[in-house]
Design an enzyme around this catalytic site. Structure first.
Site, PDB file in Angstrom:
ATOM      1  N   ARG A 190      -0.839  27.487  55.237  1.00 39.20           N
ATOM      2  CA  ARG A 190      -0.444  26.388  54.951  1.00 39.20           C
ATOM      3  C   ARG A 190      -0.793  25.057  55.993  1.00 39.20           C
ATOM      4  O   ARG A 190      -0.780  24.152  55.424  1.00 39.20           O
ATOM      5  CB  ARG A 190       0.921  26.317  54.284  1.00 39.20           C
ATOM      6  CG  ARG A 190       2.170  26.606  55.207  1.00 39.20           C
ATOM      7  CD  ARG A 190       3.165  26.918  54.658  1.00 39.20           C
ATOM      8  NE  ARG A 190       3.793  25.710  53.918  1.00 39.20           N
ATOM      9  CZ  ARG A 190       4.855  25.559  53.047  1.00 39.20           C
ATOM     10  NH1 ARG A 190       5.477  26.744  52.813  1.00 39.20           N
ATOM     11  NH2 ARG A 190       5.342  24.574  52.896  1.00 39.20           N
ATOM     12  N   ARG A 194       2.236  31.816  52.395  1.00 40.21           N
ATOM     13  CA  ARG A 194       1.496  31.142  51.395  1.00 40.21           C
ATOM     14  C   ARG A 194      -0.225  30.914  52.045  1.00 40.21           C
ATOM     15  O   ARG A 194      -0.160  30.691  53.129  1.00 40.21           O
ATOM     16  CB  ARG A 194       1.933  29.549  51.446  1.00 40.21           C
ATOM     17  CG  ARG A 194       1.290  28.556  50.431  1.00 40.21           C
ATOM     18  CD  ARG A 194       1.498  28.843  49.242  1.00 40.21           C
ATOM     19  NE  ARG A 194       0.821  27.869  48.197  1.00 40.21           N
ATOM     20  CZ  ARG A 194       1.192  26.689  47.920  1.00 40.21           C
ATOM     21  NH1 ARG A 194       2.505  26.457  48.368  1.00 40.21           N
ATOM     22  NH2 ARG A 194       0.690  25.657  46.970  1.00 40.21           N
ATOM     23  N   LYS A 253       8.744  33.124  42.590  1.00 39.10           N
ATOM     24  CA  LYS A 253       8.488  32.783  44.008  1.00 39.10           C
ATOM     25  C   LYS A 253       8.534  33.904  44.906  1.00 39.10           C
ATOM     26  O   LYS A 253       9.748  34.523  45.087  1.00 39.10           O
ATOM     27  CB  LYS A 253       9.680  31.664  44.458  1.00 39.10           C
ATOM     28  CG  LYS A 253       9.449  31.157  45.651  1.00 39.10           C
ATOM     29  CD  LYS A 253      10.398  30.200  46.331  1.00 39.10           C
ATOM     30  CE  LYS A 253       9.949  29.399  47.603  1.00 39.10           C
ATOM     31  NZ  LYS A 253       9.638  30.242  48.350  1.00 39.10           N
ATOM     32  N   LYS A 276      11.267  24.349  42.767  1.00 36.97           N
ATOM     33  CA  LYS A 276      11.734  25.610  42.985  1.00 36.97           C
ATOM     34  C   LYS A 276      12.953  25.934  42.907  1.00 36.97           C
ATOM     35  O   LYS A 276      13.889  24.971  43.120  1.00 36.97           O
ATOM     36  CB  LYS A 276      11.145  26.019  44.480  1.00 36.97           C
ATOM     37  CG  LYS A 276      11.884  25.064  45.571  1.00 36.97           C
ATOM     38  CD  LYS A 276      11.167  25.601  46.830  1.00 36.97           C
ATOM     39  CE  LYS A 276      11.580  24.665  47.929  1.00 36.97           C
ATOM     40  NZ  LYS A 276      11.086  25.113  49.290  1.00 36.97           N
ATOM     41  N   ARG A 330       4.823  16.918  47.966  1.00 40.33           N
ATOM     42  CA  ARG A 330       6.020  17.654  47.287  1.00 40.33           C
ATOM     43  C   ARG A 330       6.836  16.526  46.232  1.00 40.33           C
ATOM     44  O   ARG A 330       7.665  15.950  46.536  1.00 40.33           O
ATOM     45  CB  ARG A 330       7.122  17.733  48.288  1.00 40.33           C
ATOM     46  CG  ARG A 330       8.179  18.872  48.086  1.00 40.33           C
ATOM     47  CD  ARG A 330       9.345  19.140  48.935  1.00 40.33           C
ATOM     48  NE  ARG A 330       8.816  19.453  50.106  1.00 40.33           N
ATOM     49  CZ  ARG A 330       8.702  21.132  50.587  1.00 40.33           C
ATOM     50  NH1 ARG A 330       8.883  21.705  49.605  1.00 40.33           N
ATOM     51  NH2 ARG A 330       8.237  21.393  51.607  1.00 40.33           N
TER      52      ARG A 330
END
Length: 913
Positions: free
Chosen positions: A633, A618, A613, A781, A775
């Site tokens: 994003r 992003r 990560k 993560k 999500r």
């Protein structure tokens, strides 16, 4: 006749000959404090005040041991350094005092009223006026329209409302400031025989002054479980508190002199208002001047210019201390324009065609006022279903979602900010900058402010709002013309002309839309459900179509025609990225992704897919038809900020939509998000951020579209195979994938990622499809918590929207090696509504100074702050800045002396002290 005393105004009232400040909002060497309200209290080296005011200050704010206090008895002479000082009751609140000052060398006199009233209060001494050569007086209600009814009449009306509310099975809530108005209300309730519950802050202040008050009702601390049958007494900030909202049967009433203005119910968002005031009304102001017989009058607070002009017309020398006097403008003796109440139902405005902006505003208003989500959806669905034209439907749906243009079309922003909106509203209404700021701060909401200002404009010019309304196509044309206009002057003129044709209600919703403050609930989810209900389509299918097409308006037109299945990603229409859900430990990740752990260990057939990560941005990279663009994003194009990535992407031979991360490097060393962030928002990146010093790379980890074929429904493993088949040019890198088969391997991979200076790991299910904007549990993560900091709050800022009545944004600091406080960040998330309300009461009571919406407060509240990372930055005087700070806890167990040091914060940041 002795010369008059010199009076100046330097962000406060100052008497240079006596070296004395009068009610300054900031710390000074020597000051007189007229009463114990927070906006008149600050910390000074030497303070003069009445005995009771000092007692209240000690109870409410605490005092510094190093300060010198002179508690002065009323009416007694106090001589010091060639001056004679006497205090007299001001009638404002308990303990409030006027200052009468005499220069002993020649007998020149000055009277400073502070806040005051002449009529007998229920909880304070009657005001006493003395003649003086110079008069400094407050003029909060310095217009003829402010002529308050007799106090007995106001109290009778209030008690009647209270009893009617109780008889109807509701709970009456009376709103008044904790010190002053609250005690006045308690005295008014004294003979009514009604049980009263009071807010904690009111109980504390009343306990201090109760021996000085007359008959009081039976009162005790508020208890929600036993509130029925009681009168509740709360500070104004409590009107929308969680405690009141949860009771659901409360009716609220504000007690304020501003109740004399029409629209006060809307301004305060209450059920009733009563003009019970602690200040002098217009006739009392005139009586004050006639009694004191001054040679010169200085005015502060409120309508100073207007009342100064009035006094000059009556033969007095009168000046405002706060702003320039405008002698050429005569005083308006007619009442100020009223502020009408907004429509509360569809009958409030004339019926209009369903494609007009007024109808859209009306439906949005009804949806915003409705607490039930199902009823919100039904209202919006009925409205959308009635729209005949596809173009109108698309526009209406976008507007309901707070969008001005089709986000998939890549159109630029409106570039019509609050400065232009404010100027257009001021030009229509004639409000001065100070009047507008006061109104705006009192509302802390774009729509409510615009409604009140436009109501003022309409009352000044009744022909302003012609019987017409913009239809949705004309509204779209307005927005496009505003975006195309160059410079603030033409934008202001165009917006002013449009607002002049709208009712205050419709105009206020146009402003809400332009500022992104519709506040109807969860915008996107709510509108998606409404579209689904309007056209009998599955909500999930509408949501999917909106994600894929990048435009909820286009999804609505597809839903009407039952063609949602046709929605698909296409180049240069950004789609929402798939998100990963957080997990605390490697074991949690393994358990989520490998549900049958024993079978996995026995066969080694199952594995978890791990990727580093990164601490970057992003980004989605679109390459098609010879055009390249990068999207964030939140679907905004940022290609101009990263020309090296754009240039590298030109070397991709296929047409693709890639998902990945932009990361920064310098001297082949990976840098942080803070370094990368410097490139965002710059207009000329080639000059301002040289690639030779800091370069960026694009790390690719997914392929969403390839040569005309969407890949979202394919497995991650299949998408990876297709991705590995691409030839990526220099500057674009394919992320490395590690497959592990145990919790121990996940933990080892995490530590290795941290050693590579990455944030942690992303664990993915190789069989997962790409779900835009979600999500879920297919991507997880692992980003273990960073160290927290214990900090102290130094500033508190008023929130907006549903938090406009509280102080919800906190600036905090750590201590340097000299014990000085150094600001290191600002946070507004992590606390419950109840905690925020509690802090609001505390910070309001401990305010040292205020500028606009921001209060500098006594640094006595310790917070524990969590954050993602900490980096050097010149944004704060600590030289550091936190990324994504959030409040983990209020540390009531810690004193300000125990907060973390700047040296410790530098250590966490890896910066040498």
């Amino acid at each position: 006749m002795p010369p008059l005393l010199t009076v100046t105004h330097r962000k406060g009232i100052y008497l240079p000959e006596a070296d004395l400040w009068l009610d300054p909002h900031f710390s000074v060497e020597r000051a007189f404090i007229s009463h114990a309200h927070s906006d008149h209290v600050a910390r000074h080296a030497v303070t003069f005040a009445s005995e009771l005011t000092l007692e209240l200050m000690r109870a409410r704010y605490g005092v510094k041991e190093s300060s010198t206090f002179h508690p002065l008895p009323m009416r007694e002479v106090f001589e010091w350094e060639g001056w004679q000082m006497r205090l007299f009751p001001a009638g404002h609140i308990v303990g409030s005092a006027m200052l009468h000052l005499t220069r002993l060398s020649d007998g020149a006199t000055l009277l400073y009223t502070g806040d005051y009233k002449l009529r007998q209060g229920l909880s304070s001494e009657r005001c006493e006026l003395l003649p003086a050569d110079t008069l400094i007086m407050e003029t909060t209600f310095g217009l003829p329209q402010f002529h308050f009814p007799p106090t007995a009449e106001i109290v009778a009306s209030m008690l009647k409302w209270v009893r009617e509310t109780l008889d109807e099975g509701h709970i009456p809530v009376l709103l008044g400031y904790s010190l002053g108005k609250a005690q006045e209300i308690l005295c008014a309730l004294g003979e009514a025989g009604l049980p009263v519950m009071v807010h904690k802050s009111i109980l504390e202040m009343t306990t201090v002054v109760a021996p000085l008050l007359g008959q009081l009702p039976t009162y005790r601390l508020f208890d929600a479980a036993e509130a029925r049958g009681h009168v509740l007494l709360f500070p104004p900030s409590g009107a929308r508190s969680q405690a009141i909202r949860k009771l659901k049967v409360c009716r609220t009433a504000m007690l304020s002199g501003w109740a004399m203005q029409s629209g006060a119910k809307y301004r305060y968002q209450v059920d009733e208002v009563f003009p019970l005031s602690d200040h002098a009304d217009y006739p009392e102001l005139l009586e004050t001047v006639a009694t004191v017989k001054p040679r010169r009058v200085y005015l502060v607070h409120g309508y100073t210019q207007e009342f100064a002009a009035d006094l000059r017309a009556r033969g007095y020398e009168a000046w405002t201390l706060e702003r320039a006097d405008q002698l050429e403008i005569p005083l308006e003796t007619a009442p100020r324009p009223s502020l009408e109440e907004p429509p509360s139902s569809s009958a409030a405005e004339p019926p209009e065609k369903p494609d007009q902006l007024a109808r859209w505003a009306q439906v949005c208003s009804q949806a915003a006022a409705e607490s039930s989500r199902l009823k919100k959806v039904a209202l919006l669905a009925d409205y959308l279903r009635a729209l005949a034209e596809p173009a109108d439907l698309a526009l209406a749906v976008r507007y309901c979602a707070g969008l001005l243009f089709d986000p998939a079309a890549g159109e630029g922003p409106l570039n019509t900010g609050w400065a232009i909106i404010r100027r257009a509203l001021q030009e229509l209404s004639g409000l001065s900058d100070a009047e507008y700021r006061t109104l705006s701060r009192s509302q802390a909401d774009a729509g409510r402010t615009a409604y009140l200002v436009l109501s003022r404009a309409l009352s000044k010019n009744p022909t302003m709002a012609a019987p017409q309304s913009l239809d949705l196509q004309a509204t779209d044309a307005l927005f496009r013309s505003l975006r195309a206009a160059r410079g603030p002057a033409p934008k202001t003129q165009r917006l002013r002309e449009a607002l002049a044709t709208l009712s205050p209600h419709t105009g206020s919703w146009l402003v809400r839309l332009m500022t992104g403050e519709l506040r109807m609930g969860s915008k996107e989810g709510l509108i998606e459900e409404a579209v689904a209900a309007a056209f009998a389509q599955p909500a999930e299918a509408v949501r999917e179509a909106a994600m894929l097409s990048g435009d909820i308006g286009h999804a609505a037109t597809l839903a009407r025609e039952a063609r949602l299945h046709e929605a698909a990603p296409r180049p240069h229409v950004p789609i929402k990225v798939m998100l990963a859900s957080p997990e605390e430990t490697a074991a949690d990740i393994w358990q989520r992704l490998i549900r049958d752990e024993k079978a996995a260990e026995a066969t080694s057939a199952h594995s978890v897919w791990l990727e580093d990560k990164y601490d970057g941005i992003r980004a989605q990279l679109h390459v098609s038809g010879g055009r390249v663009e990068i999207y964030t994003r939140d679907l905004k194009p940022i290609g101009l900020q990263f020309p090296e990535v754009m240039q590298a992407a030109q070397g991709i031979s296929a047409e693709v939509i890639l998902d990945g991360e932009i990361i920064a490097y310098a001297e082949d060393k990976k840098l942080s998000f803070f370094d990368l962030q410097k490139r965002l928002g710059r207009r000329d990146q080639a000059d301002l951020f040289l690639p030779s010093d800091i370069s960026v790379r694009y790390v690719v980890f997914d392929l969403l579209w390839l040569n005309g074929r969407p890949l979202l429904d394919q497995s991650l493993e299949s998408r990876r195979v297709a991705l590995e088949g691409l030839v990526l040019p220099t500057g674009l890198t394919l992320i490395e994938v590690q497959r592990v088969t145990s919790t121990v391997e996940i933990e080892a991979a995490f530590m290795a990622a941290r050693r590579r200076n990455n944030e942690g790991l992303i664990a993915k299910d190789p069989a997962s499809v790409y779900s835009p904007g979600r999500r879920g549990k297919s991507w997880l993560k692992l980003k273990k918590a960073f160290a927290t900091l214990d900090v102290v709050v130094v500033k508190a800022e008023q929130g907006s929207g549903k938090r406009s009545h509280v102080l919800s944004d906190y600036t905090f600091a750590v201590r340097d090696e000299h014990s000085a406080l150094r600001v290191i960040g600002k946070a507004y998330s992590g606390l419950t509504d109840v905690e925020i309300e509690t802090l609001t009461e505390h910070f309001t009571a401990t305010t040292l100074s205020q500028k606009g919406r921001v209060r500098t407060v006594i640094p006595d509240t310790v917070l524990e702050i969590a954050f993602d990372s900490i980096q050097p930055s010149d944004r704060h005087d600590s030289g550091l800045s936190l990324r994504f700070p959030r409040i983990k806890a209020i540390r009531t167990d810690k004193r300000p002396e125990e907060i973390d040091t700047l040296a410790y914060a530098r250590k966490l940041a890896g910066v040498a002290s």
